[in-house]
Design an enzyme around this catalytic site. Structure first.
Site, PDB file in Angstrom:
ATOM      1  N   HIS A  54      -0.521  -3.649  10.989  1.00  0.00           N
ATOM      2  CA  HIS A  54       0.594  -4.465  11.478  1.00  0.00           C
ATOM      3  C   HIS A  54       0.949  -4.173  12.926  1.00  0.00           C
ATOM      4  CE1 HIS A  54       1.092  -6.148   7.521  1.00  0.00           C
ATOM      5  NE2 HIS A  54       1.146  -4.923   7.009  1.00  0.00           N
ATOM      6  N   GLN A 114       0.826  -1.205   0.000  1.00  0.00           N
ATOM      7  CA  GLN A 114       0.000   0.000   0.000  1.00  0.00           C
ATOM      8  C   GLN A 114       0.862   1.259   0.000  1.00  0.00           C
ATOM      9  OE1 GLN A 114      -3.363  -0.794   2.352  1.00  0.00           O
ATOM     10  NE2 GLN A 114      -4.186   1.243   2.269  1.00  0.00           N
ATOM     11  N   ARG A 159      -9.801  -7.949   3.343  1.00  0.00           N
ATOM     12  CA  ARG A 159      -8.691  -7.570   4.234  1.00  0.00           C
ATOM     13  C   ARG A 159      -8.706  -6.064   4.466  1.00  0.00           C
ATOM     14  NH1 ARG A 159      -3.116  -6.187   3.424  1.00  0.00           N
ATOM     15  NH2 ARG A 159      -1.660  -7.145   4.901  1.00  0.00           N
ATOM     16  N   GLN A 212       0.309 -12.162   9.686  1.00  0.00           N
ATOM     17  CA  GLN A 212       0.809 -10.954   9.038  1.00  0.00           C
ATOM     18  C   GLN A 212      -0.030  -9.710   9.370  1.00  0.00           C
ATOM     19  OE1 GLN A 212      -0.422  -9.456   5.525  1.00  0.00           O
ATOM     20  NE2 GLN A 212       1.329 -10.069   4.281  1.00  0.00           N
ATOM     21  N   SER A 238       3.567  -6.681   2.595  1.00  0.00           N
ATOM     22  CA  SER A 238       2.228  -6.617   3.185  1.00  0.00           C
ATOM     23  C   SER A 238       1.189  -7.187   2.204  1.00  0.00           C
ATOM     24  CB  SER A 238       1.905  -5.189   3.623  1.00  0.00           C
ATOM     25  OG  SER A 238       0.734  -5.144   4.399  1.00  0.00           O
ATOM     26  N   LEU A 239       0.276  -6.353   1.674  1.00  0.00           N
ATOM     27  CA  LEU A 239      -0.709  -6.897   0.735  1.00  0.00           C
ATOM     28  C   LEU A 239      -0.012  -7.544  -0.465  1.00  0.00           C
ATOM     29  CD1 LEU A 239      -1.593  -5.437  -2.249  1.00  0.00           C
ATOM     30  CD2 LEU A 239      -1.734  -3.500  -0.730  1.00  0.00           C
TER      31      LEU A 239
END
Length: 312
Positions: A203, A9, A119, A252, A94-95
């Site tokens: 996170h 992101q 998500r 995660q 991440s994503l």
């Protein structure tokens, strides 16, 4: 050895994918498939905005994935390149880990889009707007950032969210704690602390409701076999067993993105070339982490794809 990596992101921008879609039917098919899977005109938002719609977490996450997979599909279909033949590992920030798993065949494109939409929604819903925040610490290594986060917590959540490279660490938690951390940066030998324009504190332990939601979603849509092993964010280590991958994706949501360690671990595993598909943000982090001996290529445009195809 070669690793293909996928951005997270913050790499979204209005106009993303437009040139690719105009030039390639393979790219258009990806954007149409994602639109169909989500039941929304996501590509229109990617192409035209408005920017505040694109930056919404639930739109940004599938949009960034769709863009990277479109680049990959064009490379595969028009460049005649099979990822499984050219990649030794995949990884994503991440994503981007979901994008990497889609590229490795663990999830279909439609399932990846739906999982990322969920998500994004779950992460947004986990913490009321204004309660959490994130900040980038510039000129901070992991030790300085950890000490700062501990000093600023004062009983609230304040923790390292992204260990991006030796000069940039992101912290996440309660807004007051993050603001205290920014005020304390100089005391900890850190150049600057910058509040990030994000809508939730990703996170960190405040994301537990989102982790629970993803555990349920991934129970319904389990990853399949991987054609290429992934280096996972939360372990900075290789994973190829689908059951392990499933658990790592849940971990995660609240866990640290160990990107610096992942870049170093990939280099130590023998990777000499990193190829970033769909963005130009991970390359500099990888170079700062793994050192100048690794080659980094960023691939976004048709010209980039043609250049890469010639060299693979």
């Amino acid at each position: 050895m070669r690793a293909f990596v996928f951005p997270g992101q913050g790499s979204q921008k209005v106009g993303m994918g437009v040139e690719l879609a105009a030039a390639s039917a393979a790219a258009r098919e990806v954007f149409e498939e994602v639109d169909d899977a989500l039941g929304q005109k996501l590509f229109r938002i990617m192409a035209e905005g408005p920017e505040d719609q694109l930056t919404l977490t639930e739109n940004a996450q599938p949009a960034i994935m769709a863009h990277a997979i479109a680049v990959l599909r064009v490379l595969e279909k028009e460049g005649g390149i099979a990822l499984a033949d050219k990649a030794d590992y995949v990884a994503g920030h991440s994503l981007g880990e979901y994008t990497a798993l889609c590229a490795a065949g663990a999830f279909s494109l439609a399932d990846t889009a739906r999982l990322l939409k969920l998500r994004g929604q779950a992460m947004q819903a986990a913490v009321p707007v204004g309660v959490g925040a994130m900040a980038a610490l510039l000129g901070a290594d992991i030790d300085k950032a950890t000490a700062l986060a501990e000093a600023a917590a004062e009983g609230q959540v304040c923790t390292v969210a992204n260990d991006n490279d030796p000069t940039q660490v992101v912290i996440s938690g309660h807004r007051e704690a993050i603001e205290r951390a920014i005020a304390l940066v100089k005391d900890h030998g850190i150049k600057r602390g910058v509040l990030l324009p994000v809508s939730a504190p990703f996170h960190c332990p405040l994301m537990q409701p989102a982790a629970d939601a993803m555990a349920e979603a991934l129970d319904r849509t389990r990853p399949g076999a991987l054609r290429i092993p992934v280096f996972a964010n939360v372990t900075a280590a290789v994973a190829s067993d689908p059951a392990e991958v499933q658990q790592l994706l849940v971990d995660q949501v609240t866990g640290r993105v160990r990107w610096r360690e992942s870049a170093i671990a990939l280099r130590d595993a023998g990777v000499a070339q990193f190829v970033e598909l769909g963005g130009k943000v991970l390359g500099p982090m990888i170079t700062r982490s793994a050192g100048p001996e690794v080659a980094v290529t960023s691939v976004v445009t048709m010209a980039d794809i043609e250049e890469l195809a010639k060299g693979l």
